[in-house]
Motif scaffolding. Structure first.
Motif, PDB file in Angstrom:
ATOM      1  N   LEU A  24       0.845  -1.193   0.000  1.00 25.73           N
ATOM      2  CA  LEU A  24       0.000   0.000   0.000  1.00 25.73           C
ATOM      3  C   LEU A  24       0.881   1.244   0.000  1.00 25.73           C
ATOM      4  CD1 LEU A  24      -2.061  -1.248   3.033  1.00 25.73           C
ATOM      5  CD2 LEU A  24      -2.852  -1.338   0.692  1.00 25.73           C
ATOM      6  N   VAL A  25       0.357   2.321  -0.574  1.00 27.37           N
ATOM      7  CA  VAL A  25       1.045   3.602  -0.552  1.00 27.37           C
ATOM      8  C   VAL A  25       0.110   4.631   0.072  1.00 27.37           C
ATOM      9  CG1 VAL A  25       2.054   5.458  -1.939  1.00 27.37           C
ATOM     10  CG2 VAL A  25       2.414   3.070  -2.604  1.00 27.37           C
ATOM     11  N   LEU A 104      -5.886  13.449   6.740  1.00 24.36           N
ATOM     12  CA  LEU A 104      -6.839  13.174   5.664  1.00 24.36           C
ATOM     13  C   LEU A 104      -6.272  12.249   4.584  1.00 24.36           C
ATOM     14  CD1 LEU A 104      -8.351  16.745   5.205  1.00 24.36           C
ATOM     15  CD2 LEU A 104      -9.137  14.888   6.688  1.00 24.36           C
ATOM     16  N   HIS A 105      -4.992  11.909   4.685  1.00 20.83           N
ATOM     17  CA  HIS A 105      -4.371  11.088   3.642  1.00 20.83           C
ATOM     18  C   HIS A 105      -3.510   9.960   4.203  1.00 20.83           C
ATOM     19  CE1 HIS A 105      -5.661  14.049   0.695  1.00 20.83           C
ATOM     20  NE2 HIS A 105      -5.207  14.986   1.506  1.00 20.83           N
ATOM     21  N   CYS A 106      -3.420   9.844   5.513  1.00 23.02           N
ATOM     22  CA  CYS A 106      -2.497   8.890   6.135  1.00 23.02           C
ATOM     23  C   CYS A 106      -3.174   7.562   6.476  1.00 23.02           C
ATOM     24  CB  CYS A 106      -1.919   9.506   7.412  1.00 23.02           C
ATOM     25  SG  CYS A 106      -3.127   9.611   8.752  1.00 23.02           S
ATOM     26  N   LEU A 107      -2.361   6.669   7.012  1.00 20.89           N
ATOM     27  CA  LEU A 107      -2.832   5.411   7.589  1.00 20.89           C
ATOM     28  C   LEU A 107      -2.772   5.591   9.106  1.00 20.89           C
ATOM     29  CD1 LEU A 107      -3.555   2.378   7.166  1.00 20.89           C
ATOM     30  CD2 LEU A 107      -1.097   1.911   7.245  1.00 20.89           C
ATOM     31  N   TYR A 108      -3.848   5.239   9.799  1.00 18.99           N
ATOM     32  CA  TYR A 108      -3.906   5.335  11.259  1.00 18.99           C
ATOM     33  C   TYR A 108      -3.498   3.997  11.856  1.00 18.99           C
ATOM     34  CZ  TYR A 108      -6.413   9.745  10.971  1.00 18.99           C
ATOM     35  OH  TYR A 108      -6.759  11.050  10.735  1.00 18.99           O
ATOM     36  N   LEU A 109      -2.617   4.041  12.863  1.00 21.54           N
ATOM     37  CA  LEU A 109      -2.057   2.817  13.422  1.00 21.54           C
ATOM     38  C   LEU A 109      -2.007   2.865  14.945  1.00 21.54           C
ATOM     39  CD1 LEU A 109       0.911   2.919  10.952  1.00 21.54           C
ATOM     40  CD2 LEU A 109      -0.853   1.158  10.912  1.00 21.54           C
ATOM     41  N   SER A 110      -1.791   1.682  15.517  1.00 14.33           N
ATOM     42  CA  SER A 110      -1.512   1.530  16.949  1.00 14.33           C
ATOM     43  C   SER A 110      -0.107   0.960  17.072  1.00 14.33           C
ATOM     44  CB  SER A 110      -2.495   0.561  17.604  1.00 14.33           C
ATOM     45  OG  SER A 110      -3.814   1.035  17.479  1.00 14.33           O
ATOM     46  N   ASN A 111       0.519   1.191  18.222  1.00 18.51           N
ATOM     47  CA  ASN A 111       1.885   0.696  18.374  1.00 18.51           C
ATOM     48  C   ASN A 111       1.969  -0.718  18.937  1.00 18.51           C
ATOM     49  OD1 ASN A 111       1.043   1.707  20.886  1.00 18.51           O
ATOM     50  ND2 ASN A 111       3.147   2.013  21.561  1.00 18.51           N
ATOM     51  N   ASN A 112       0.812  -1.297  19.336  1.00 14.26           N
ATOM     52  CA  ASN A 112       0.892  -2.690  19.790  1.00 14.26           C
ATOM     53  C   ASN A 112      -0.392  -3.449  19.451  1.00 14.26           C
ATOM     54  OD1 ASN A 112      -0.976  -2.704  22.172  1.00 14.26           O
ATOM     55  ND2 ASN A 112       0.473  -1.147  22.903  1.00 14.26           N
ATOM     56  N   PHE A 132     -14.085  -6.332   9.566  1.00 10.43           N
ATOM     57  CA  PHE A 132     -12.956  -5.775  10.295  1.00 10.43           C
ATOM     58  C   PHE A 132     -11.787  -6.747  10.270  1.00 10.43           C
ATOM     59  CE2 PHE A 132     -16.787  -4.084  12.243  1.00 10.43           C
ATOM     60  CZ  PHE A 132     -16.543  -2.718  12.213  1.00 10.43           C
ATOM     61  N   GLN A 133     -10.589  -6.182  10.287  1.00 13.06           N
ATOM     62  CA  GLN A 133      -9.372  -6.968  10.406  1.00 13.06           C
ATOM     63  C   GLN A 133      -8.404  -6.230  11.313  1.00 13.06           C
ATOM     64  OE1 GLN A 133      -8.530  -6.786   6.137  1.00 13.06           O
ATOM     65  NE2 GLN A 133      -8.386  -9.020   6.138  1.00 13.06           N
ATOM     66  N   VAL A 134      -7.715  -6.962  12.163  1.00  7.55           N
ATOM     67  CA  VAL A 134      -6.550  -6.414  12.847  1.00  7.55           C
ATOM     68  C   VAL A 134      -5.359  -6.967  12.089  1.00  7.55           C
ATOM     69  CG1 VAL A 134      -5.183  -6.382  14.960  1.00  7.55           C
ATOM     70  CG2 VAL A 134      -7.671  -6.235  15.094  1.00  7.55           C
ATOM     71  N   VAL A 135      -4.518  -6.058  11.585  1.00  2.00           N
ATOM     72  CA  VAL A 135      -3.385  -6.464  10.754  1.00  2.00           C
ATOM     73  C   VAL A 135      -2.089  -5.888  11.291  1.00  2.00           C
ATOM     74  CG1 VAL A 135      -4.756  -6.743   8.643  1.00  2.00           C
ATOM     75  CG2 VAL A 135      -3.750  -4.524   9.142  1.00  2.00           C
ATOM     76  N   ALA A 136      -1.013  -6.642  11.077  1.00  2.00           N
ATOM     77  CA  ALA A 136       0.339  -6.145  11.337  1.00  2.00           C
ATOM     78  C   ALA A 136       0.862  -5.626  10.007  1.00  2.00           C
ATOM     79  CB  ALA A 136       1.223  -7.263  11.867  1.00  2.00           C
ATOM     80  N   ILE A 137       1.442  -4.432  10.042  1.00  2.00           N
ATOM     81  CA  ILE A 137       1.882  -3.769   8.818  1.00  2.00           C
ATOM     82  C   ILE A 137       3.336  -3.335   8.968  1.00  2.00           C
ATOM     83  CG2 ILE A 137       1.440  -1.844   7.237  1.00  2.00           C
ATOM     84  CD1 ILE A 137      -1.417  -1.757   8.236  1.00  2.00           C
ATOM     85  N   LYS A 138       4.140  -3.668   7.955  1.00  4.41           N
ATOM     86  CA  LYS A 138       5.542  -3.230   7.923  1.00  4.41           C
ATOM     87  C   LYS A 138       5.607  -1.907   7.178  1.00  4.41           C
ATOM     88  CE  LYS A 138       8.436  -5.484   5.338  1.00  4.41           C
ATOM     89  NZ  LYS A 138       9.358  -6.491   4.809  1.00  4.41           N
ATOM     90  N   LEU A 139       6.236  -0.910   7.813  1.00  2.00           N
ATOM     91  CA  LEU A 139       6.226   0.454   7.288  1.00  2.00           C
ATOM     92  C   LEU A 139       7.601   0.939   6.871  1.00  2.00           C
ATOM     93  CD1 LEU A 139       4.122   2.067  10.157  1.00  2.00           C
ATOM     94  CD2 LEU A 139       3.259   1.070   8.055  1.00  2.00           C
ATOM     95  N   ASN A 140       7.604   1.750   5.812  1.00  2.00           N
ATOM     96  CA  ASN A 140       8.782   2.500   5.391  1.00  2.00           C
ATOM     97  C   ASN A 140       8.296   3.895   5.029  1.00  2.00           C
ATOM     98  OD1 ASN A 140      11.127   0.543   5.310  1.00  2.00           O
ATOM     99  ND2 ASN A 140       9.578  -0.565   4.134  1.00  2.00           N
ATOM    100  N   GLY A 141       8.646   4.869   5.868  1.00  2.00           N
ATOM    101  CA  GLY A 141       8.176   6.220   5.612  1.00  2.00           C
ATOM    102  C   GLY A 141       8.275   7.084   6.848  1.00  2.00           C
ATOM    103  N   THR A 142       7.247   7.907   7.057  1.00  2.00           N
ATOM    104  CA  THR A 142       7.235   8.883   8.138  1.00  2.00           C
ATOM    105  C   THR A 142       6.053   8.624   9.056  1.00  2.00           C
ATOM    106  OG1 THR A 142       8.153  10.517   6.621  1.00  2.00           O
ATOM    107  CG2 THR A 142       7.156  11.358   8.611  1.00  2.00           C
ATOM    108  N   ILE A 143       6.303   8.694  10.369  1.00  2.00           N
ATOM    109  CA  ILE A 143       5.208   8.560  11.324  1.00  2.00           C
ATOM    110  C   ILE A 143       5.168   9.778  12.239  1.00  2.00           C
ATOM    111  CG2 ILE A 143       5.172   6.041  11.322  1.00  2.00           C
ATOM    112  CD1 ILE A 143       6.616   6.141  14.051  1.00  2.00           C
ATOM    113  N   GLY A 186       3.846   6.848   3.575  1.00  2.00           N
ATOM    114  CA  GLY A 186       4.942   6.102   2.976  1.00  2.00           C
ATOM    115  C   GLY A 186       4.420   4.830   2.345  1.00  2.00           C
ATOM    116  N   THR A 187       5.278   3.809   2.276  1.00  2.00           N
ATOM    117  CA  THR A 187       4.868   2.523   1.710  1.00  2.00           C
ATOM    118  C   THR A 187       4.708   1.519   2.842  1.00  2.00           C
ATOM    119  OG1 THR A 187       7.166   1.875   1.328  1.00  2.00           O
ATOM    120  CG2 THR A 187       6.007   2.939  -0.505  1.00  2.00           C
ATOM    121  N   ALA A 188       3.732   0.642   2.690  1.00  2.00           N
ATOM    122  CA  ALA A 188       3.409  -0.323   3.736  1.00  2.00           C
ATOM    123  C   ALA A 188       3.151  -1.687   3.111  1.00  2.00           C
ATOM    124  CB  ALA A 188       2.171   0.144   4.501  1.00  2.00           C
TER     125      ALA A 188
END
Length: 198
Positions: A24-25, A104-112, A132-143, A186-188
């Motif tokens: 995802l981007v 308005l354009h980001c991905l919202y995440l939790s840290n655990n 609904f899904q709870v997913v683990a996502i690998k990120l490369n970008g800015t948080i 970023g990319t996920a």
């Protein structure tokens, strides 16, 4: 704000049907659910501006709103407050913190994982009939991590929300135990589907 590479965070995804390995981007061209709600919500009651509907009811001899009309009106007012808050946050970000991810354009995440699973239960209660899904996502970008300063819907003025937005965007170095939300651009890559409810 911080740069991340191959960092794992978690998300409660609504109506996404993610697959492991899916890439995802998220950038300033991405339209997320927050953007859709802010930009597409109408404040109409029975096809009229909510205030016009109420004014017309007041002018009736035996005016009485039905329970479902009152519920719809409360929902409209809540959506209006949500929109005002988000527009204030975006206004301040664009003017004073343009390097931070846009809500308005980001991905919202939790840290655990535990926080995401708890959030899943809250989402299911409030949005019945969704997937609904709870997913683990690998990120490369800015948080951007927000924690100590959050902005609730308070029925406040735009100027109050702008003041609060400055405090929100000024947060730095939030302790991991105090994080309420993480915004990502970023990319996920989806690396694990932890739980699904269909």
């Amino acid at each position: 704000m911080e740069r991340v590479k191959d960092k794992i965070y978690y998300q409660v995804a609504t109506d996404r049907d993610y697959k492991v390995g899916q890439k995802l981007v998220f950038d300033r061209n991405t339209i997320n659910g927050q953007y859709r709600k802010v930009m597409m919500t109408k404040f109409l009651l029975e096809g009229k501006r909510a205030s016009d509907f109420i004014y017309s009811e007041i002018n009736k001899k035996f005016a009485k709103l039905k329970k479902d009309e009152l519920y719809d009106l409360a929902h409209i007012l809540d959506d209006y407050d949500f929109t005002l808050r988000e527009l204030a946050l975006e206004f301040v970000r664009e003017k004073e913190f343009p390097d931070k991810p846009s809500r308005l354009h980001c991905l919202y995440l939790s840290n655990n994982k535990d926080t995401s699973l708890s959030n899943l239960n809250d989402f299911v209660k409030s949005k019945k009939g969704k997937q609904f899904q709870v997913v683990a996502i690998k990120l490369n970008g800015t948080i951007f991590k927000a924690g100590e300063v959050t902005i609730a819907r308070q029925g406040e003025s735009m100027s109050t929300y702008i003041e609060q937005a400055r405090a929100y965007w000024s947060q730095n170095n939030i302790d991991d135990n105090k994080i309420k939300e993480i915004l990502f651009e970023g990319t996920a890559e989806i690396v694990e589907i932890i739980k699904e409810i269909k």
